[in-house]
Design a protein around this motif. Structure first.
Motif, mmCIF file in Angstrom:
data_model
loop_
_atom_site.group_PDB
_atom_site.id
_atom_site.type_symbol
_atom_site.label_atom_id
_atom_site.label_comp_id
_atom_site.label_asym_id
_atom_site.label_seq_id
_atom_site.Cartn_x
_atom_site.Cartn_y
_atom_site.Cartn_z
ATOM 1 N N LYS A 199 0.791 -1.182 -0.121
ATOM 2 C CA LYS A 199 -0.025 -0.117 -0.136
ATOM 3 C C LYS A 199 0.774 1.407 -0.092
ATOM 4 O O LYS A 199 1.845 1.249 0.731
ATOM 5 N N GLU A 200 0.548 2.162 -1.035
ATOM 6 C CA GLU A 200 1.193 3.565 -0.739
ATOM 7 C C GLU A 200 0.254 4.456 -1.149
ATOM 8 O O GLU A 200 -0.560 4.619 -2.064
ATOM 9 N N LEU A 201 -0.001 5.270 -0.045
ATOM 10 C CA LEU A 201 -1.102 6.198 0.119
ATOM 11 C C LEU A 201 -2.414 5.273 -0.066
ATOM 12 O O LEU A 201 -2.829 4.454 0.626
ATOM 13 N N MET A 202 -3.181 5.964 -1.120
ATOM 14 C CA MET A 202 -4.258 5.113 -1.364
ATOM 15 C C MET A 202 -4.335 4.279 -2.608
ATOM 16 O O MET A 202 -5.400 3.426 -2.831
ATOM 17 N N LEU A 203 -3.154 3.694 -2.992
ATOM 18 C CA LEU A 203 -3.132 2.865 -4.121
ATOM 19 C C LEU A 203 -2.329 1.593 -3.612
ATOM 20 O O LEU A 203 -1.567 1.750 -2.552
ATOM 21 N N TRP A 204 -2.484 0.375 -4.234
ATOM 22 C CA TRP A 204 -1.810 -0.804 -3.861
ATOM 23 C C TRP A 204 -1.098 -1.129 -5.257
ATOM 24 O O TRP A 204 -1.408 -2.137 -5.851
ATOM 25 N N PRO A 205 0.048 -0.620 -5.410
ATOM 26 C CA PRO A 205 0.804 -1.002 -6.666
ATOM 27 C C PRO A 205 1.440 -2.544 -6.786
ATOM 28 O O PRO A 205 1.758 -2.886 -5.556
ATOM 29 N N PRO A 206 1.328 -3.278 -7.837
ATOM 30 C CA PRO A 206 2.101 -4.499 -7.554
ATOM 31 C C PRO A 206 3.439 -4.688 -7.179
ATOM 32 O O PRO A 206 4.082 -3.898 -7.908
ATOM 33 N N VAL A 207 3.997 -5.535 -6.586
ATOM 34 C CA VAL A 207 5.519 -5.608 -6.345
ATOM 35 C C VAL A 207 5.952 -6.695 -7.380
ATOM 36 O O VAL A 207 5.388 -7.565 -7.519
ATOM 37 N N SER A 208 6.921 -6.261 -8.229
ATOM 38 C CA SER A 208 7.436 -7.053 -9.270
ATOM 39 C C SER A 208 8.876 -7.651 -9.031
ATOM 40 O O SER A 208 9.107 -8.700 -9.613
#
Length: 137
Positions: free
Chosen positions: A95-104
């Motif tokens: 989780k980054e702020l309001m986003l959930w970027p995938p970890v690659s």
């Protein structure tokens, strides 16, 4: 999909699967608390290619307290494990702020500096102390 899993070592059930996942982290020099899993169904690993998969009954969200980072682990996690590194990772989001970027990709510095790096598909890299991902964190 079957060809990726050819020649794999497969462990079924939570206890065996979890033990196997932790032994792979240990073998490849990765922090033992990197994969806080629950209700593991299956863990597989193909030694010749480094291909690894983990299947669990439900998604797990884990808060790494030292760095105040919430990480989500999908019901299926796949990637390629090599020394101090997991690449082409799928099924893990931070989780980054309001986003959930995938970890690659996850890389531990070699030679060791005490740092671990998490790369997202968006090209963003976050660096944390390795001890934040020790077992029991």
């Amino acid at each position: 999909m079957a060809n990726l899993k050819e020649g794999a070592i497969v462990k079924n059930g939570h206890e065996e699967g979890l033990k196997f996942a932790v032994s792979l982290l240990e073998e490849f020099g990765l922090p033992l608390g990197l994969l806080p899993l629950a209700d593991v169904i299956e863990v597989g690993f193909v030694r010749s290619t480094g291909y690894m998969w983990i299947v669990q009954t439900k998604k797990v969200e884990h808060n790494f307290k030292i760095i105040s980072k919430l990480v989500s682990y999908s019901t299926e996690i796949i990637g390629y494990v090599s020394k101090k590194k997991i690449s082409k990772l799928k099924g893990v989001k931070a989780k980054e702020l309001m986003l959930w970027p995938p970890v690659s990709e996850i890389i531990v510095d070699d030679p060791p500096t005490g740092k671990i790096h998490f790369k997202s598909l968006a090209g963003i890299t976050k660096t944390f102390p390795v001890e934040a991902f020790a077992a029991g964190q």
